[in-house]
Design an enzyme around this catalytic site. Structure first.
Site, PDB file in Angstrom:
ATOM      1  N   MET A  47       0.850  -1.344  -0.150  1.00 19.98           N
ATOM      2  CA  MET A  47       0.072  -0.121   0.216  1.00 19.98           C
ATOM      3  C   MET A  47       0.897   1.268   0.143  1.00 19.98           C
ATOM      4  O   MET A  47       0.432   2.356   0.474  1.00 19.98           O
ATOM      5  CB  MET A  47      -0.982   0.103   1.175  1.00 19.98           C
ATOM      6  CG  MET A  47      -2.211  -0.906   1.208  1.00 19.98           C
ATOM      7  SD  MET A  47      -3.089  -0.660  -0.407  1.00 19.98           S
ATOM      8  CE  MET A  47      -2.797  -1.691  -1.516  1.00 19.98           C
ATOM      9  N   GLY A  85       1.015   1.310  -5.206  1.00 17.04           N
ATOM     10  CA  GLY A  85       0.057   0.174  -4.684  1.00 17.04           C
ATOM     11  C   GLY A  85      -1.442   0.621  -4.326  1.00 17.04           C
ATOM     12  O   GLY A  85      -2.315   0.226  -4.870  1.00 17.04           O
ATOM     13  N   ASN A  94       9.187  -2.916 -11.137  1.00 16.80           N
ATOM     14  CA  ASN A  94      10.100  -3.020 -12.210  1.00 16.80           C
ATOM     15  C   ASN A  94      11.081  -3.911 -11.963  1.00 16.80           C
ATOM     16  O   ASN A  94      12.373  -3.706 -11.722  1.00 16.80           O
ATOM     17  CB  ASN A  94      10.771  -1.520 -12.075  1.00 16.80           C
ATOM     18  CG  ASN A  94      10.171  -0.584 -13.253  1.00 16.80           C
ATOM     19  OD1 ASN A  94       9.489  -0.912 -14.013  1.00 16.80           O
ATOM     20  ND2 ASN A  94      10.494   0.508 -12.742  1.00 16.80           N
ATOM     21  N   SER A 119       3.609   1.426 -16.334  1.00 12.55           N
ATOM     22  CA  SER A 119       4.232   2.769 -16.520  1.00 12.55           C
ATOM     23  C   SER A 119       3.331   3.616 -16.464  1.00 12.55           C
ATOM     24  O   SER A 119       2.068   3.770 -16.768  1.00 12.55           O
ATOM     25  CB  SER A 119       4.925   2.664 -18.076  1.00 12.55           C
ATOM     26  OG  SER A 119       5.526   4.083 -18.015  1.00 12.55           O
ATOM     27  N   LYS A 144       8.847  -3.603 -20.709  1.00 11.37           N
ATOM     28  CA  LYS A 144       9.042  -2.310 -19.592  1.00 11.37           C
ATOM     29  C   LYS A 144      10.544  -1.942 -19.589  1.00 11.37           C
ATOM     30  O   LYS A 144      10.535  -0.779 -19.570  1.00 11.37           O
ATOM     31  CB  LYS A 144       8.551  -2.656 -18.353  1.00 11.37           C
ATOM     32  CG  LYS A 144       8.307  -1.742 -17.421  1.00 11.37           C
ATOM     33  CD  LYS A 144       7.924  -0.318 -17.549  1.00 11.37           C
ATOM     34  CE  LYS A 144       7.611   0.745 -16.805  1.00 11.37           C
ATOM     35  NZ  LYS A 144       8.694   1.126 -16.164  1.00 11.37           N
ATOM     36  N   HIS A 161      11.196   0.159 -22.485  1.00  8.92           N
ATOM     37  CA  HIS A 161      10.603   1.344 -22.253  1.00  8.92           C
ATOM     38  C   HIS A 161      11.253   2.318 -21.710  1.00  8.92           C
ATOM     39  O   HIS A 161      11.595   3.340 -21.970  1.00  8.92           O
ATOM     40  CB  HIS A 161       9.200   0.961 -21.707  1.00  8.92           C
ATOM     41  CG  HIS A 161       8.378   2.418 -21.233  1.00  8.92           C
ATOM     42  ND1 HIS A 161       8.988   2.942 -19.970  1.00  8.92           N
ATOM     43  CD2 HIS A 161       7.438   2.819 -21.921  1.00  8.92           C
ATOM     44  CE1 HIS A 161       8.264   3.885 -19.818  1.00  8.92           C
ATOM     45  NE2 HIS A 161       7.172   4.017 -20.895  1.00  8.92           N
ATOM     46  N   ASN A 162      12.031   1.815 -20.483  1.00 14.64           N
ATOM     47  CA  ASN A 162      12.610   2.754 -19.461  1.00 14.64           C
ATOM     48  C   ASN A 162      13.875   3.199 -20.227  1.00 14.64           C
ATOM     49  O   ASN A 162      14.418   4.184 -19.949  1.00 14.64           O
ATOM     50  CB  ASN A 162      12.739   1.885 -18.203  1.00 14.64           C
ATOM     51  CG  ASN A 162      11.753   2.329 -17.152  1.00 14.64           C
ATOM     52  OD1 ASN A 162      10.388   2.105 -17.686  1.00 14.64           O
ATOM     53  ND2 ASN A 162      11.757   1.989 -16.007  1.00 14.64           N
ATOM     54  N   GLU A 187      12.882   5.777 -22.385  1.00 11.74           N
ATOM     55  CA  GLU A 187      12.713   6.989 -21.441  1.00 11.74           C
ATOM     56  C   GLU A 187      14.020   7.451 -21.201  1.00 11.74           C
ATOM     57  O   GLU A 187      14.351   8.946 -21.116  1.00 11.74           O
ATOM     58  CB  GLU A 187      12.192   6.625 -20.215  1.00 11.74           C
ATOM     59  CG  GLU A 187      11.655   7.447 -19.098  1.00 11.74           C
ATOM     60  CD  GLU A 187      11.130   6.596 -17.851  1.00 11.74           C
ATOM     61  OE1 GLU A 187      10.433   5.911 -18.021  1.00 11.74           O
ATOM     62  OE2 GLU A 187      11.724   6.716 -16.649  1.00 11.74           O
TER      63      GLU A 187
END
Ligand code: 6PG
Length: 480
Positions: A10, A14, A102, A128, A182, A185-186, A189
């Protein structure tokens, strides 16, 4: 059991993801956090979410309808493994454990294999979009089994960002495919951010414009073909004034860029796969260089042009050159990233649809950009496209941009302004389009000192010159 989906962890990502899930029609969300205190805070702050909160893993499992599905949103590495171990104890065959962090894709492959033994599905899903994306609609890159996708598909589609009416989520491929994509993707980025940073630096030093004036330039660029989230937030960052000093915030932020590792993974993996992701690598290294204060201090007296002397005559012309250089270099970064995806898919046996990846990056994620539509179109027109930059649309862009690109790299070099991502992207472009490369000489050198052999342009077979003998050529076994 009332909940159709659960979230473990949390912290901000999250709880935001859990709130996003809860806000969509048809979802009831079970939540669990290691310390109850945090769970209580989330419950108190978001009564509208109707969360079913669990005190322990058994209660969490009991709250979930079968097949159970839970998304883990905790720190990558050890904490993720610890949660998986607990969930495996209370879940049953057919249930689904999703890691939304990640994670390194090889960890995901390992975990998927181990969890599969129990009959439980393990899905590594790249998510993402940062905190806001998690709450309002991220771009989601799930891997894992086809069986898990049957349950997860509708749930993830319900929370993903939407681009042109389509949710930004697709079943990327099996086991670690989602986290692999992913990761790339980073990497893109990182490249995109470094390119934008170089563009800012060149404009600032070359034109003397203030950060807020450069913010206007970026805001203007954001109306055209460069329109993207990163350009948009760059304008916002540049416009920000520091409350304490009254100066632009960018001038009081320490110029040492941090990194949590995903960019480095992209480059390490590319090295293993033999894929030249040079623009991404330069972006990762630029952050490393920036974070070496002792070396930078020691080197600060080294000779070179003083950057304050750099002043362009044609301000608008220069800004347009930088824009073109940015666009072309950005295309190279994406082209290299997609090359890595293709190579990874081949190496690990994933059936990754490149056009689909470009599609799910159109909204929600950090690298979302208008031109991703063009990537989707390019792969739709030619699924076997060998390099993105060779697609007609991109070839056209790069041919229009290349004079500007060269002028910018020349100006930066002459002025002593580091532009590693701009210049390495251009070098990559020139390397790719070259008729002949000096790789021939490298092969000759290798053959000279190590009899590593070479191939000829005019004959089949593998050859070796007897360098320490009479220097005649013989046919040889291929040693690579
Ligand atoms: C995203 C981001 C996210 C995170 C980066 C930051 O897609 O939402 O990529 O995953 O912000 O990992 O990475 P660094 O801390 O290494 O810059």
């Amino acid at each position: 059991a009332q909940a159709n989906i659960g979230v473990v962890g949390m912290a901000v990502m999250g709880s935001n993801l859990a709130r996003n899930l809860a806000s969509r029609e048809g979802n009831t969300v079970a939540i669990y956090n290691r310390s109850w205190e945090k769970t209580q805070t989330v419950l108190d702050e978001h009564p509208e979410a109707g969360f079913v909160a669990a005190h322990d893993y058994a209660e969490f499992a009991a709250a979930l309808q079968k097949p159970r599905a839970a998304i883990i949103m905790v720190k990558a590495g050890g904490p993720t493994d610890a949660v998986i171990d607990e969930l495996v104890k209370v879940f049953e065959p057919g249930d689904i454990i999703v890691d939304g962090g990640n994670a390194l894709f090889t960890d995901t492959i390992r975990r998927e294999k181990a969890v599969r033994e129990t009959g439980i599905n393990f899905v590594g899903a790249g998510i993402s979009g940062g905190e806001e994306g998690a709450l309002l609609g991220p771009s989601i890159m799930p891997g894992g089994s086809d069986e898990s996708w049957v349950t997860l598909g509708p749930i993830l589609r319900s929370i993903a960002a939407v681009a042109d009416g389509e949710p930004c989520v697709t079943h990327v491929g099996h086991d670690g495919a989602g986290h692999f994509v992913k990761m790339v993707h980073n990497g893109i980025e990182y490249a995109d951010m470094q390119l934008i940073a170089e563009a800012y630096d060149l404009i600032r030093r070359g034109t003397g414009k203030s950060p807020s004036e450069i913010a206007d330039v970026f805001a203007e660029w954001n109306k055209g073909e460069l329109e993207s989230y990163l350009i948009e937030i760059t304008a916002e960052v540049l416009r920000q004034v520091d409350a304490k000093t009254g100066t632009p915030l960018v001038d009081v932020i320490l110029d040492q860029a941090a990194a949590k590792g995903t960019g480095a993974w992209t480059v390490q993996t590319a090295l293993d796969l033999g894929i030249p992701v040079s623009g991404i690598a330069e972006a990762v290294f630029a952050r490393s260089l920036s974070s070496k204060p002792a070396q930078r201090a020691a080197a600060s007296a080294l000779p070179g042009p003083s950057s304050d002397e750099f002043q362009v005559d044609d301000v608008d012309g220069f800004i347009e050159d930088v824009r073109q250089a940015l666009y072309a270099s950005k295309i190279i970064a994406y082209s290299q990233g997609f090359d890595e995806i293709v190579a990874g898919a081949e190496q690990y046996g994933w059936d990754i649809k490149k056009g689909e990846i470009a599609k799910i990056w159109r909204a929600g994620c950090i690298i979302r950009a208008r031109f991703l539509n063009r990537i989707t179109e390019a792969y739709a027109e030619n699924p076997g496209l060998v390099a993105l930059v060779t697609a007609p649309f991109f070839t056209d862009v790069v041919s229009k941009a290349q004079d500007s690109w060269r002028r910018v790299v020349v100006a930066a070099t002459q002025a002593g302004i580091p532009s590693p991502a701009f210049s390495s992207s251009l070098a990559y472009y020139d390397g790719l389009r070259a008729d002949r490369l000096p790789a021939a000489l490298v092969q000759g050198q290798r053959d000279f000192f190590g009899a590593h052999t070479y191939k000829r342009v005019d004959a089949e077979g593998t050859f070796h010159t007897l360098w320490s003998g009479d220097r005649t050529e013989i046919e040889a076994e291929d040693t690579h």
